[in-house]
Design a protein around this motif. Structure first.
Motif, PDB file in Angstrom:
ATOM      1  N   PHE A 283      27.538  24.330  12.228  1.00 57.15           N
ATOM      2  CA  PHE A 283      27.522  25.735  12.646  1.00 57.15           C
ATOM      3  C   PHE A 283      27.668  26.610  11.412  1.00 57.15           C
ATOM      4  CE2 PHE A 283      29.062  29.831  13.861  1.00 57.15           C
ATOM      5  CZ  PHE A 283      28.368  30.110  15.028  1.00 57.15           C
TER       6      PHE A 283
ATOM      7  N   ILE B 198      23.285  31.333  12.794  1.00 58.29           N
ATOM      8  CA  ILE B 198      23.216  32.697  13.334  1.00 58.29           C
ATOM      9  C   ILE B 198      23.329  33.691  12.187  1.00 58.29           C
ATOM     10  CG2 ILE B 198      24.231  34.417  14.902  1.00 58.29           C
ATOM     11  CD1 ILE B 198      25.409  32.189  16.558  1.00 58.29           C
TER      12      ILE B 198
ATOM     13  N   GLU C 257      25.709  40.146  12.924  1.00 54.33           N
ATOM     14  CA  GLU C 257      25.514  41.585  12.741  1.00 54.33           C
ATOM     15  C   GLU C 257      26.485  42.173  11.725  1.00 54.33           C
ATOM     16  OE1 GLU C 257      26.449  39.981  15.442  1.00 54.33           O
ATOM     17  OE2 GLU C 257      27.993  41.033  16.599  1.00 54.33           O
TER      18      GLU C 257
ATOM     19  N   ALA D  29      31.750  39.773  12.551  1.00 58.02           N
ATOM     20  CA  ALA D  29      31.177  38.928  13.591  1.00 58.02           C
ATOM     21  C   ALA D  29      31.004  37.509  13.069  1.00 58.02           C
ATOM     22  CB  ALA D  29      29.850  39.493  14.069  1.00 58.02           C
TER      23      ALA D  29
ATOM     24  N   ASN E  72      34.245  35.603  12.954  1.00 52.73           N
ATOM     25  CA  ASN E  72      34.764  35.350  14.305  1.00 52.73           C
ATOM     26  C   ASN E  72      33.880  34.371  15.077  1.00 52.73           C
ATOM     27  OD1 ASN E  72      37.338  36.956  14.861  1.00 52.73           O
ATOM     28  ND2 ASN E  72      36.062  38.396  13.739  1.00 52.73           N
ATOM     29  N   MET E  73      32.610  34.299  14.711  1.00 46.57           N
ATOM     30  CA  MET E  73      31.760  33.237  15.260  1.00 46.57           C
ATOM     31  C   MET E  73      32.253  31.881  14.744  1.00 46.57           C
ATOM     32  SD  MET E  73      27.994  34.935  14.959  1.00 46.57           S
ATOM     33  CE  MET E  73      27.539  36.376  15.946  1.00 46.57           C
TER      34      MET E  73
ATOM     35  N   PHE F  24      35.257  31.237  13.946  1.00 47.45           N
ATOM     36  CA  PHE F  24      36.477  31.010  14.734  1.00 47.45           C
ATOM     37  C   PHE F  24      36.114  30.320  16.058  1.00 47.45           C
ATOM     38  CE2 PHE F  24      39.617  32.006  17.905  1.00 47.45           C
ATOM     39  CZ  PHE F  24      40.845  32.150  17.254  1.00 47.45           C
ATOM     40  N   GLY F  25      35.110  30.859  16.749  1.00 54.31           N
ATOM     41  CA  GLY F  25      34.718  30.307  18.047  1.00 54.31           C
ATOM     42  C   GLY F  25      34.185  28.896  17.933  1.00 54.31           C
ATOM     43  N   ALA F  26      33.327  28.663  16.928  1.00 56.27           N
ATOM     44  CA  ALA F  26      32.739  27.328  16.753  1.00 56.27           C
ATOM     45  C   ALA F  26      33.827  26.314  16.395  1.00 56.27           C
ATOM     46  CB  ALA F  26      31.676  27.364  15.658  1.00 56.27           C
TER      47      ALA F  26
ATOM     48  N   ARG G 193      36.562  41.244  19.030  1.00 51.86           N
ATOM     49  CA  ARG G 193      35.640  40.205  18.550  1.00 51.86           C
ATOM     50  C   ARG G 193      35.307  39.146  19.605  1.00 51.86           C
ATOM     51  NH1 ARG G 193      35.359  44.062  15.634  1.00 51.86           N
ATOM     52  NH2 ARG G 193      37.084  44.461  14.234  1.00 51.86           N
TER      53      ARG G 193
ATOM     54  N   ALA H 226      31.762  37.825  19.702  1.00 52.23           N
ATOM     55  CA  ALA H 226      31.365  36.991  18.549  1.00 52.23           C
ATOM     56  C   ALA H 226      31.908  35.579  18.756  1.00 52.23           C
ATOM     57  CB  ALA H 226      31.879  37.592  17.250  1.00 52.23           C
ATOM     58  N   VAL H 227      33.178  35.487  19.163  1.00 45.55           N
ATOM     59  CA  VAL H 227      33.798  34.180  19.416  1.00 45.55           C
ATOM     60  C   VAL H 227      33.042  33.456  20.535  1.00 45.55           C
ATOM     61  CG1 VAL H 227      35.914  33.048  20.231  1.00 45.55           C
ATOM     62  CG2 VAL H 227      36.069  34.946  18.585  1.00 45.55           C
TER      63      VAL H 227
ATOM     64  N   THR I 276      29.973  33.928  21.597  1.00 47.98           N
ATOM     65  CA  THR I 276      28.618  33.563  21.165  1.00 47.98           C
ATOM     66  C   THR I 276      28.622  32.168  20.548  1.00 47.98           C
ATOM     67  OG1 THR I 276      27.851  35.828  20.782  1.00 47.98           O
ATOM     68  CG2 THR I 276      26.794  34.103  19.477  1.00 47.98           C
ATOM     69  N   ALA I 277      29.569  31.948  19.628  1.00 46.65           N
ATOM     70  CA  ALA I 277      29.621  30.659  18.930  1.00 46.65           C
ATOM     71  C   ALA I 277      30.003  29.534  19.889  1.00 46.65           C
ATOM     72  CB  ALA I 277      30.607  30.740  17.773  1.00 46.65           C
TER      73      ALA I 277
ATOM     74  N   GLU J 256      30.046  44.086  18.111  1.00 51.31           N
ATOM     75  CA  GLU J 256      29.917  42.719  18.638  1.00 51.31           C
ATOM     76  C   GLU J 256      29.289  42.761  20.039  1.00 51.31           C
ATOM     77  OE1 GLU J 256      32.477  43.842  17.007  1.00 51.31           O
ATOM     78  OE2 GLU J 256      32.774  42.439  15.353  1.00 51.31           O
TER      79      GLU J 256
ATOM     80  N   ALA K  93      25.684  40.951  20.657  1.00 51.94           N
ATOM     81  CA  ALA K  93      25.660  39.764  21.529  1.00 51.94           C
ATOM     82  C   ALA K  93      24.706  40.037  22.695  1.00 51.94           C
ATOM     83  CB  ALA K  93      27.062  39.437  22.040  1.00 51.94           C
TER      84      ALA K  93
END
Lengths: 352, 241
Positions: free
Chosen positions: A23, A51, A54, A58, A61-62, A64-66, B71, B74-75, B77-78, B104, B108
């Protein structure tokens, strides 16, 4: 094993994919744009996700999510962009999420310029965002290392559930050098070991990823556990390279691109039989105090140190803290696009 | 007599910290019921906001992540990209989704991420003590608009209507928690937004007008009337896209 020609930026991207990174999210900023471009081209082939975010916020924090759902995740940026990411890095440190953040440093403060610099050492090695935390920081010095450090970075991130920063600079990122790359993937995503990851609560109690502890005393307990972890990392993960430390009377301390230039200066001085050595910190946090202890045990009092940086006295503080007044420490630093040359280093050493 | 009703499996059987008359408890429960009915509890990964619902993960009984303020998308999305087999939703207030997290939210939505967004609009910042939100009505008194919001402090932001312009957005509906009838409509919309994700339809958002008696300085009953008589005039209920 094959030999190819690559920039440091591309080498870090390829190294990450080889390390099982699946990721990547990032935002364009010079001088690291080759990383997102490489990821856009190669991540889909590796079955991973790319990805273009933007914003820097972002992007982090993406990551973070992954990371929260167990993927090996990474972002990259350069100094101003890394400033924007600090909030997210703090949250990841607090939630104990493993991820790799590549910082290809450029001149600052503010928008600064796009030339190589090392002026974000403090930001990387102290908690750059809010709260008491540390990222593990590794500093490659040449393109092969930029590639080789990526699996180590992901392994350290997973081992300690902690963000890892690869601290390079524009010179490393843009330099093109021959590179030995492996042709078979060295690492695989070890999702099955991440019992804390968010995967849906099938067959187990729900997992929560968070850094928020409101009940009196809870956050302090969490912080003490983090401090314990950092102490372990400080003991176990110091990395450095020493050159001519056995007989050196002057030891240069430098990392990354600066160390590369210092190495050339040391080699030239050695040709003239000058007893000069080099300590090159590879882990900037934890700072390799052990390298200095080793010298200390061999009569450090007679050894002089010269700290060279592409900044104005940042790593110098760690060297002084480590030596604790027991040796003379000289300093040579330039930043904002200026890089100390071999000649400047040699002339500074002669004046010590 | 057989059992005709039981506590939702997706909701822990504990008291919430919410104020009397707050809408969050109802919204949490509606989500939990929909998750149960769609039989997706073991697939769900929720993303909680910063705001009054920051500890929503203490109430729901499924996997959940925190997100920094604004956020969440964004979180999410991933999470969805890494684990497309899971059902991922965010739960966000007006400050989180339409002020600090506007960027965000828009991007998204514009990427058409296959996510479900539950957007709680109560026209005020609750957790921090009742400050002006992007959705605060003109004339509405808050801690930071003591004379009532004036146009120069911004107009109520119609983020749902703005998002409806984006090609990536597939479903937006605005509902309210102002009466049992509206609560049932809200549940239906939430169900639709989750079903869309299951069916790979794409970005789906339900904006829920939700009472905040504490920071509207009204008794709970009056807060429900205020939604119907005042707030819904500015934020019309119904399908937006």
């Amino acid at each position: 094993m094959k030999r190819i020609l690559m920039t440091g930026n591309e080498a870090m991207a390829e190294g990450a994919i080889q390390a099982g990174c699946r990721f990547y999210a990032g935002y364009p900023i010079t001088p690291q744009n080759e990383i997102p471009a490489y990821m856009a081209g190669h991540m889909p082939q590796a079955g991973g996700v790319f990805i273009q975010a933007e914003s820097e916020l972002a992007a982090i924090n993406m990551v973070f999510g992954a990371a929260a759902c167990g993927a090996r995740a990474m972002t990259s940026s350069s100094s101003p962009g890394i400033s924007l990411k600090q909030e997210g890095i703090s949250y990841m440190a607090g939630a104990e999420l493993p991820a790799v953040i590549v910082d290809v440093m450029r001149g600052g403060p503010g928008l600064g310029n796009i030339w190589p610099a090392q002026s974000d050492y403090f930001q990387a090695t102290r908690s750059g965002g809010h709260g008491d935390y540390h990222c593990i920081v590794l500093a490659p010095s040449f393109v092969q290392e930029a590639y080789d450090f990526m699996p180590a970075a992901f392994d350290l991130a997973d081992k300690y559930r902690n963000p890892v920063i690869i601290l390079g600079d524009g010179m490393l990122g843009q330099t093109m050098e021959p590179l030995h790359v492996t042709t078979s993937p060295r690492h695989h995503v070890t999702r099955q070991n991440k019992k804390w990851a968010l995967t849906g609560c099938k067959g187990r109690t729900p997992n929560i990823v968070k850094s928020f502890y409101m009940k009196e005393g809870d956050l302090e307990k969490v912080n003490l556990l983090l401090q314990k972890k950092y102490k372990t990392i400080k003991i176990r993960e110091q990395r450095y390279e020493g050159l001519f430390l056995d007989d050196a009377k002057v030891i240069i301390v430098a990392y990354g691109t600066m160390a590369r230039i210092c190495r050339a200066a040391v080699e030239r001085l050695r040709e003239k039989a000058k007893k000069v050595g080099l300590i090159r910190p590879i882990s900037l946090w934890p700072f390799p105090e052990n390298a200095f202890r080793l010298v200390n045990s061999r009569a450090r009092r007679r050894v002089k140190f010269l700290v060279a940086e592409m900044s104005y006295g940042q790593m110098l503080e760690d060297v002084r803290l480590t030596l604790d007044g027991q040796a003379e420490v000289g300093f040579l630093g330039r930043s904002g696009g200026g890089i100390p040359s071999e000649e400047e280093i040699i002339s500074k050493i002669k004046k010590l | 007599m057989g059992k005709v009703f039981s506590h939702s499996k997706s909701l822990r059987n504990i008291s919430t910290h919410y104020c009397a008359g707050c809408g969050h408890g109802i919204a949490h429960r509606l989500i939990a019921e929909v998750v149960d009915e769609l039989n997706i509890r073991e697939q769900v990964i929720a993303v909680a906001p910063v705001g009054c619902a920051v500890i929503a993960y203490d109430y729901w009984d499924f996997d959940c992540s925190e997100a920094a303020h604004g956020r969440a998308l964004a979180v999410a999305t991933a999470i969805k990209r890494v684990r497309p087999q899971n059902i991922v939703f965010t739960y966000q207030g007006d400050g989180d989704l339409a002020a600090i997290g506007t960027n965000e939210t828009i991007h998204a939505a514009n990427r058409g991420e296959n996510l479900t967004v539950i957007f709680i609009n109560n026209a005020v910042y609750g957790m921090t003590g009742g400050q002006m939100a992007p959705t605060t009505l003109l004339g509405q008194k808050t801690a930071t608009t003591p004379q009532g919001r004036k146009p120069e402090e911004g107009y109520p932001l119609k983020i749902s209507e703005m998002l409806a312009l984006l090609a990536g957005v597939k479903y937006i509906e605005r509902t309210a928690l102002s009466s049992p009838q509206e609560v049932m409509k809200t549940k239906k919309a939430i169900r639709q937004a989750f079903q869309n994700q299951i069916d790979h339809v794409g970005f789906s958002l339900v904006e829920i007008l939700s009472p905040c008696p504490t920071y509207w300085a009204m008794p709970p009953r009056q807060a429900l009337d205020w939604i119907n008589n005042v707030m819904a005039k500015e934020f019309p209920l119904g399908r937006i896209k």
